[in-house]
Write an enzyme that holds these catalytic residues in place. Structure first.
Site, PDB file in Angstrom:
ATOM      1  N   MET A  97       1.979   4.962   2.010  1.00 29.03           N
ATOM      2  CA  MET A  97       2.148   5.341   3.406  1.00 29.03           C
ATOM      3  C   MET A  97       0.757   5.570   3.998  1.00 29.03           C
ATOM      4  O   MET A  97      -0.199   5.815   3.270  1.00 29.03           O
ATOM      5  CB  MET A  97       2.907   6.669   3.514  1.00 29.03           C
ATOM      6  N   ASP A  98       0.667   5.525   5.321  1.00 33.27           N
ATOM      7  CA  ASP A  98      -0.579   5.895   6.024  1.00 33.27           C
ATOM      8  C   ASP A  98      -1.729   4.944   5.784  1.00 33.27           C
ATOM      9  O   ASP A  98      -2.870   5.283   6.076  1.00 33.27           O
ATOM     10  CB  ASP A  98      -1.072   7.309   5.613  1.00 33.27           C
ATOM     11  N   CYS A  99      -1.468   3.761   5.216  1.00 29.52           N
ATOM     12  CA  CYS A  99      -2.612   2.878   4.989  1.00 29.52           C
ATOM     13  C   CYS A  99      -2.685   1.789   6.052  1.00 29.52           C
ATOM     14  O   CYS A  99      -3.473   0.863   5.931  1.00 29.52           O
ATOM     15  CB  CYS A  99      -2.581   2.270   3.585  1.00 29.52           C
ATOM     16  N   GLY A 100      -1.896   1.927   7.097  1.00 28.66           N
ATOM     17  CA  GLY A 100      -2.053   1.039   8.247  1.00 28.66           C
ATOM     18  C   GLY A 100      -1.273  -0.257   8.174  1.00 28.66           C
ATOM     19  O   GLY A 100      -1.604  -1.215   8.867  1.00 28.66           O
ATOM     20  N   GLY A 109       0.825  -1.197   0.000  1.00 23.54           N
ATOM     21  CA  GLY A 109       0.000   0.000   0.000  1.00 23.54           C
ATOM     22  C   GLY A 109       0.857   1.243   0.000  1.00 23.54           C
ATOM     23  O   GLY A 109       2.075   1.167  -0.125  1.00 23.54           O
ATOM     24  N   SER A 167       1.813  -1.059   9.254  1.00 21.21           N
ATOM     25  CA  SER A 167       2.480  -1.460  10.493  1.00 21.21           C
ATOM     26  C   SER A 167       1.465  -1.841  11.557  1.00 21.21           C
ATOM     27  O   SER A 167       1.703  -2.747  12.370  1.00 21.21           O
ATOM     28  CB  SER A 167       3.396  -0.333  10.986  1.00 21.21           C
ATOM     29  N   GLU A 189       8.371  -2.811   6.537  1.00 22.93           N
ATOM     30  CA  GLU A 189       9.219  -1.935   5.702  1.00 22.93           C
ATOM     31  C   GLU A 189       9.988  -2.766   4.676  1.00 22.93           C
ATOM     32  O   GLU A 189      11.155  -2.508   4.375  1.00 22.93           O
ATOM     33  CB  GLU A 189      10.192  -1.110   6.570  1.00 22.93           C
ATOM     34  N   ALA A 190       9.302  -3.753   4.108  1.00 19.44           N
ATOM     35  CA  ALA A 190       9.970  -4.698   3.205  1.00 19.44           C
ATOM     36  C   ALA A 190      10.396  -4.062   1.889  1.00 19.44           C
ATOM     37  O   ALA A 190      11.208  -4.630   1.152  1.00 19.44           O
ATOM     38  CB  ALA A 190       9.054  -5.895   2.936  1.00 19.44           C
TER      39      ALA A 190
END
Ligand SMILES: [Zn+2]
Length: 231
Positions: A11-14, A9, A16, A87-88
Site C-alpha cells: 500500500m502507499d507506493c503510488g 508493491g 493508483s 486493485e488486481a
C-alpha cells in the site's frame, strides 16, 4: 506485441497514481483504453489515488468475464488498445487468466496494478496468478516507508489499535460497518512486522522513559505462526 505487465508493491507506493499516469500517457498518444478497478477506497466505479486524482472506472465483480466483456465491445466496433486494471490483487485467478488471453489473442496491452501480499504476508490469489503469468513484473520504485524510516514491505492489519495476523484475507479498511471494530492498515518494514510493532505501539513504548522503542522486552519477537492455508 501486446504485454501483460504487473506493477506490484505495498500500500502507499503510488500504484493508483501510476495507473492514472499510465492511462494519461497512452491516451495522449491517441490510444484507447478501459479502466477497471475493484473496491477502490473512494467507492465503486472510480479509480482514485492518495494524491487526490481520480477517474471513472468499471467495477470488477467476481462474475465479470474480462474476455466476454472485451470481445463484446470489439464486436460492437469499439476500439480497445489497452486495459488498466487496478486493485488486481482482488481479481480471481480465472479473471487473471482471461486477461492473459486478451493479451495473446486480441493484442491488447494489460497493465495490472496490485498489492502483492496480504496482512499475513501471504500472496493474494490474484497477485500470485499475475506473478505466474505476467510478461513482466515491476516492483514499484516509489518506496512506502515504515514509521522507522526503513523501506516498508508488508501491510499490517490493525483492529481497534492492535495489530492482527489472522482473519479474513479481504477486509477493506475504515469502511467496515457491522463488524467487530475499526480496521486500519499500516505499512511496516519486515522487522517491525515480525515484532508486531506498529507506529502506535512504538509511540506507546517511547513515552515510557525507561525503555527505548527498540527494546526487545517492550516488543518481543512473537512465537512462530502456525502455517495456515489461504482460503
Ligand atoms: Zn520499521
Amino acid at each position: 506485441m501486446a504485454e501483460l505487465v504487473f506493477f506490484s508493491g505495498t500500500m502507499d507506493c503510488g500504484k493508483s497514481t501510476l495507473a492514472l499516469q499510465m492511462n494519461h500517457n497512452h491516451g495522449a498518444r491517441g490510444r484507447v483504453g478501459l479502466i477497471f478497478t475493484k473496491m477502490d477506497r473512494a467507492g465503486t466505479n472510480v479509480l482514485s489515488s492518495r494524491l487526490g486524482l481520480s477517474t471513472g472506472a468499471l467495477e470488477v465483480r467476481d462474475d465479470l468475464d474480462f474476455w466476454d466483456a472485451i470481445v463484446d465491445r470489439a464486436t460492437a466496433g469499439t476500439r480497445i488498445d489497452y486495459l488498466i486494471c487496478d486493485e488486481a490483487q482482488f481479481y480471481t485467478c480465472d479473471q487473471v487468466e482471461q486477461l492473459a488471453r486478451i493479451v495473446d489473442e486480441m493484442d491488447v496491452d494489460v497493465f495490472a496494478f496490485g498489492i502483492t501480499a496480504d496482512f499475513r504476508t501471504e500472496l493474494f490469489p490474484g497477485s500470485k496468478r499475475l506473478i505466474e503469468l505476467a510478461d513482466k513484473v515491476q516492483v514499484l520504485q516509489v518506496e512506502a516507508l515504515c514509521w522507522c524510516g526503513r523501506r516498508a514491505t508488508t501491510n499490517a492489519r490493525v483492529m481497534d489499535g492492535l495489530m492482527v495476523v489472522e482473519g479474513e484475507q479481504v477486509v477493506v479498511g475504515d469502511t467496515n460497518p457491522g463488524s467487530s471494530g475499526l480496521v486500519e492498515y499500516e505499512v511496516l518494514c519486515r522487522r517491525h512486522y515480525m515484532r508486531r510493532m506498529t507506529s502506535h505501539a512504538a509511540r506507546a513504548a517511547a513515552v515510557s522513559p525507561e525503555v527505548l522503542p527498540f527494546d526487545l522486552d517492550v516488543c518481543p519477537v512473537p512465537p512462530p505462526l502456525p502455517i495456515t492455508q489461504a482460503d
